[in-house]
Write a protein that holds these residues in place. Structure first.
Motif, mmCIF file in Angstrom:
data_model
loop_
_atom_site.group_PDB
_atom_site.id
_atom_site.type_symbol
_atom_site.label_atom_id
_atom_site.label_comp_id
_atom_site.label_asym_id
_atom_site.label_seq_id
_atom_site.Cartn_x
_atom_site.Cartn_y
_atom_site.Cartn_z
ATOM 1 N N THR A 278 0.793 -1.234 0.000
ATOM 2 C CA THR A 278 0.000 0.000 0.000
ATOM 3 C C THR A 278 0.820 1.277 0.000
ATOM 4 N N TYR A 301 -10.735 -4.325 1.655
ATOM 5 C CA TYR A 301 -10.288 -4.229 0.265
ATOM 6 C C TYR A 301 -9.586 -5.512 -0.164
ATOM 7 N N SER A 304 -11.626 -8.565 -1.449
ATOM 8 C CA SER A 304 -12.456 -8.425 -2.635
ATOM 9 C C SER A 304 -11.602 -8.304 -3.889
ATOM 10 N N LYS A 305 -11.842 -9.176 -4.864
ATOM 11 C CA LYS A 305 -11.104 -9.097 -6.121
ATOM 12 C C LYS A 305 -11.364 -7.772 -6.834
ATOM 13 N N ARG A 306 -12.565 -7.245 -6.677
ATOM 14 C CA ARG A 306 -12.927 -6.016 -7.382
ATOM 15 C C ARG A 306 -12.300 -4.774 -6.753
ATOM 16 N N ARG A 307 -11.963 -4.859 -5.468
ATOM 17 C CA ARG A 307 -11.489 -3.669 -4.759
ATOM 18 C C ARG A 307 -10.017 -3.720 -4.370
ATOM 19 N N VAL A 308 -9.405 -4.886 -4.505
ATOM 20 C CA VAL A 308 -8.073 -5.072 -3.950
ATOM 21 C C VAL A 308 -7.050 -4.102 -4.539
ATOM 22 N N GLN A 310 -7.365 -1.156 -5.383
ATOM 23 C CA GLN A 310 -7.567 0.216 -4.925
ATOM 24 C C GLN A 310 -6.615 0.588 -3.785
#
Length: 390
Positions: A278, A301, A304-308, A310
């Motif tokens: 990060t 985050y 979740s595959k969709r949010r990782v 970020q």
């Protein structure tokens, strides 16, 4: 638990401006978060409490004074609760002081008699690093025990600490690329795996980004063994000890109970891996509420595959594949699992990071970036369910 916790591990106070830490073996951020302690007795010892089996050079105080140019301010590499770290030069054959720019460069840590970390931690570091040898542990060259003087002499690590490269990112310290971060993670994991292995059987207890030093080729080595403890013996599952360490990196079950295991180190590794992913500090009170604690903020985050993606450091954008990012996220969230039994061992962590590195090399060779060449995420035997959801 609250009052007991605050008395032993305290969150970092305001950052004190001082000499820049290019060496990084002294923690600049947590002078109030560690206290001296009584290590388990080791035998046999010399009068100074140093193991007789250690193969270290005993330096005179005058030699180190001359080597560091009388501990001049412009020789300071870093400062912290222990004291100051100075740059010096010695002859590679005689170990006597040499002129600046000649011989071998060393880093000299000098104990501050009024500091929170005292003789016990100085002694513990000698006794462990005097016996443990591994490419991913910093080399302790010797020590000085003379009158009131307590000093430690290390190999010089020219690229300083991982902490500086992650969070300073200007001037001498440049942001690390994705590949370098994963290399450092693997090196550090190998160091911890060695400590946990049958040869050493040591719990490090103070794994954090400021204690990971980098040599000229970005090879990572663990430093600062003042809080290290022998692992459990005689079939016991843990070591009961005073709660010591750095707030944010210490495992929650250790903070709650004082029961120390190798999985406590795994949690700390997971926190540092999160810092590398990060680009955020484990604790940052300058961020908005809800984002100040890295683990708590990142956990949703990472699940979740969709949010990782970020939460990934924007400075690494375009340097990694989606599948590599998911692998790193899976590993991080497993390491910081609230239940110790769901965390991998450090041997498993090393294997996962080696596989990630292999995946990146294969993808680079074949020119693939979007997905894993095998079509699946590398896993390892672990009782916990998959932490990544769609």
């Amino acid at each position: 638990m609250g009052s007991c916790f605050s008395a032993r591990i305290r969150a970092d106070g305001p950052r004190q401006e001082g000499p820049s830490s290019r060496y990084g073996s002294i923690d600049e951020r947590n002078t109030s978060s560690r206290r001296s302690f009584s290590p388990a007795p080791l035998t046999p010892r010399k009068d100074s409490g140093i193991l007789e089996s250690t193969n270290l050079k005993s330096f005179s105080f005058n030699d180190l004074r001359v080597a560091t140019r009388n501990f001049r301010p412009d020789s300071v590499l870093g400062a912290g609760g222990f004291g100051y770290v100075f740059k010096g030069w010695i002859d590679e054959h005689t170990f006597k002081a040499a002129k600046p720019g000649t011989g071998v460069v060393i880093a000299v840590k000098r104990l501050n008699q009024e500091g929170l970390q005292g003789h016990k931690e100085w002694q513990t570091e000698i006794n462990y690093l005097g016996q443990l040898y591994h490419p991913n542990l910093v080399k302790l060259v010797g020590y000085c025990f003379e009158d009131e003087h307590r000093l430690l002499v290390y190999e010089f690590m020219p690229r300083g600490s991982l902490e500086n490269h992650l969070f300073k990112g200007t001037g001498h310290f440049q942001p690390l690329s994705w590949n370098l971060r994963m290399k450092v993670a693997l090196d550090a994991a190998k160091g911890l795996a060695y400590l946990h292995g049958p040869e050493a059987k040591v719990i490090y207890r103070d794994f954090k980004s400021s204690n990971i030093l980098l040599d000229a080729n970005y090879n990572a080595k663990l430093s600062d063994f003042g809080l290290a403890k022998d692992g459990p013996k005689d079939g016991k599952s843990h070591v009961s000890t005073r709660i010591m360490g750095t707030f944010g990196y210490a495992a929650p079950e250790y903070i709650a109970t004082g029961r120390l295991t190798a999985r406590s180190d795994v949690y700390s590794f997971g926190v540092v891996l999160l810092e590398m992913i990060t680009g955020r500090r484990v604790l940052d009170k300058n961020r908005p509420n809800g984002e100040q604690n890295l683990v708590k903020w990142a956990r949703p985050y990472l699940s979740s595959k969709r949010r990782v993606l970020q939460v990934f450091d924007a400075r690494m954008e375009g340097q990694y594949s989606t599948s590599a990012a998911l692998r790193a996220a899976i590993l991080a969230i497993k390491c910081v699992a609230k239940e110790p039994k769901y965390r991998p061992t450090m041997d498993q962590v090393v294997k996962a990071l080696e596989q990630l590195q292999l995946q990146e090399e294969v993808q680079k060779h074949h020119g693939t970036c979007a997905e894993d060449y095998s079509g699946k995420v590398v896993s390892y035997s672990d009782p916990s369910p998959s932490p990544i959801s769609a």
